[in-house]
Enzyme design. Structure first.
Site, short mmCIF file in Angstrom:
data_model
loop_
_atom_site.label_atom_id
_atom_site.label_comp_id
_atom_site.label_asym_id
_atom_site.label_seq_id
_atom_site.Cartn_x
_atom_site.Cartn_y
_atom_site.Cartn_z
N SER A 5 -10.89 -1.47 -2.50
CA SER A 5 -9.81 -1.51 -1.49
C SER A 5 -10.26 -2.17 -0.21
O SER A 5 -9.44 -2.74 0.52
CB SER A 5 -9.36 -0.09 -1.15
OG SER A 5 -8.39 0.38 -2.01
N HIS B 167 -4.10 5.19 3.96
CA HIS B 167 -4.87 4.17 3.26
C HIS B 167 -4.49 2.75 3.68
O HIS B 167 -5.34 1.91 3.96
CB HIS B 167 -4.67 4.34 1.75
CG HIS B 167 -5.44 3.40 0.89
ND1 HIS B 167 -4.95 2.16 0.51
CD2 HIS B 167 -6.65 3.50 0.32
CE1 HIS B 167 -5.84 1.55 -0.25
NE2 HIS B 167 -6.88 2.34 -0.39
N ASP C 90 0.84 -1.20 0.00
CA ASP C 90 0.00 0.00 0.00
C ASP C 90 0.87 1.25 0.00
O ASP C 90 2.07 1.17 -0.29
CB ASP C 90 -0.95 -0.02 1.20
CG ASP C 90 -2.33 0.53 0.84
OD1 ASP C 90 -2.43 1.76 0.64
OD2 ASP C 90 -3.28 -0.25 0.76
#
Length: 469
Positions: free
Chosen positions: A407, A228, A189
């Site tokens: 995601s 994220h 990520d």
């Protein structure tokens, strides 16, 4: 690169220290013609794989009957020395691609192209970091596993994580004691700030995380950057009873920062491929990638739908190589189903990628979830999972986030796959994925919107055990 998550509500390969780069320097991939493993100075041997693969990696290959081959051997250090003699520094190394990423100006590429062992060179990204690089440390798997609270498998104790678990019929596996113990998961990520909080990994301090690698900045940690990655990780690893327990809280996690928040370039695909090599060497069983590549800051790098055949991107090719070595790579299909691109992204096009679409609260395709098939007609996504208003722990570990996107769909599948790997340890990666597809809601009629549909992980367990329904 596009990180494939939409927030709605707040609720290494070794590197050489780069010197002072010349003005106009960029990152270039240099591919070699061979490894010249029979040369007198080549230091590695196929019959001594312990010199370049961990015991865990070797055990996984033995389980899957995967031989050690030349592709697994490190690149020839003599080739690197000749690049150094030209005044060039090595940014990253790749054994599967048999090449290196160098820091160079366009003018410096002429002498590189003239080297007899160089097969190809191409521009990957501008040089945006002048950070002190480090040699990545081996995964410290002798560190204690996270301390996981033993709580009843019920909504009261699982908190906001319960709905994620129950929707995939994972509560039954958890009641049987399968919560990912013994499974090593890598997460790719853009950053993982604050994962030292007990709400994420169960460790008292960040130093207890088995390993983390920053392939973007080449600094000492991936536990910073974009939030994220931390949000994605929480859906699997969080373990705070009465507030949020993730889908695989007893698994162990290695974290890789592969995404550059300063721009989107093909370098991110190289980072991805090299991260897979590092994960393989460490003995990782399962990878989560909530990432996708379609268009870039430099538009000359953009892909077209016709490129989605699983063979154009180093990231897609690396997934197939990782799978051949016994790994499972779960990746988001993409969030482009409502925009002009429409289709899945790279590396979801890889033949062996387990590509995940998103479902809404009625278990229909979420409007944004990218569509298949691949350019050569293969069914994608493989399966789909909830992806609308998915609960996750906020990146600082202090609250809740609700988010949309594939995601979130991907780590839900990754977390439950970790539990399935624990439950049926003798099953191969192909058998695991075949079982998930065969017992999903659309197994009899997969389509290009949601693939084989919504998985039922308890049914997949029975399928693998050949138990009656």
């Amino acid at each position: 690169m596009r990180i494939v998550l939409l927030f709605l509500l707040p609720l290494l390969a070794s590197v050489s220290l780069p010197g002072q780069a010349a003005a106009g320097s960029g990152l270039y991939f240099v591919g070699f013609t061979d490894k010249n493993v029979d040369g007198v100075d080549y230091p590695f041997q196929l019959d001594q794989p312990e010199d370049f693969l961990s015991p865990r990696a070797l055990a996984r290959r033995d389980k899957h009957g995967t031989p050690i081959e030349k592709l697994d051997l490190p690149i020839n250090p003599a080739y690197e020395r000749q690049l150094h003699d030209l005044g060039l520094s090595i940014w990253l190394r790749s054994k599967w691609m048999n090449g290196v990423v160098i820091v160079a100006t366009p003018e410096q590429l002429g002498p590189v192209d003239d080297l007899p062992f160089v097969d190809t060179t191409y521009y990957a990204a501008p040089l945006q970091y002048e950070r002190g690089a480090r040699l990545p440390l081996p995964a410290q798997l002798d560190r204690p596993a996270p301390q996981v609270a033993s709580v009843p498998v019920a909504e009261k104790f699982y908190g906001f994580g319960w709905k994620n678990l129950q929707h995939l019929q994972g509560d039954s596996l958890h009641r049987m004691g399968f919560r990912g113990a013994g499974v090593l998961v890598a997460v790719f990520d853009g950053g993982f700030p604050d994962v030292g909080y007990k709400d994420f990994l169960g460790y008292d301090q960040e130093a207890a995380v088995p390993a983390n690698y920053d392939l973007v900045e080449q600094d000492s940690t991936a536990l910073d950057g974009s939030t994220h990655g931390a949000t994605v990780l929480s859906t699997m690893a969080a373990q705070h009873p009465f507030f949020f327990i993730g889908l695989a809280p007893e698994a162990r996690y290695i974290l890789f920062k592969t995404e550059n928040s300063r721009g989107e370039h093909r370098m991110e695909e190289l980072n991805y491929a090299i991260a897979l090599e590092l994960a393989d060497s460490a003995g990782v069983d399962l990878v989560n990638s909530s990432l996708g590549y379609t268009t870039f800051t430099d538009s000359t790098m953009n892909y077209a739908y016709e490129d989605l055949d699983g063979r154009q991107s180093p990231a897609s090719v690396a997934i197939d190589r990782a799978f051949a070595r016994g790994m499972i790579v779960v990746t988001s299909a993409g969030n482009n189903g409502a925009d002009p691109w429409l289709h899945i992204g790279i590396p979801a096009d890889a033949d062996k990628a387990f590509s995940i679409g998103a479902l809404d609260d009625t278990d229909e395709r979420a409007y944004f979830s990218s569509l298949g098939p691949t350019a050569d007609g293969r069914t994608k996504p493989d399966v789909s999972a909830p992806g609308v208003l998915i609960a996750a722990v906020a990146s600082n570990g202090q609250g809740l986030t609700a988010a949309n996107g594939t995601s979130l769909s991907a780590p839900l599948i990754t977390g439950m796959t970790a539990c399935l790997l624990q439950a049926v340890p003798d099953a191969t990666n192909q058998e695991i994925l075949d079982a998930i597809r065969a017992t999903a809601s659309q197994s009899a009629a997969p389509d290009t919107a949601t693939g084989y549909g919504l998985p039922n992980f308890m049914a997949a367990y029975r399928y693998l055990r050949q138990d009656p329904e």
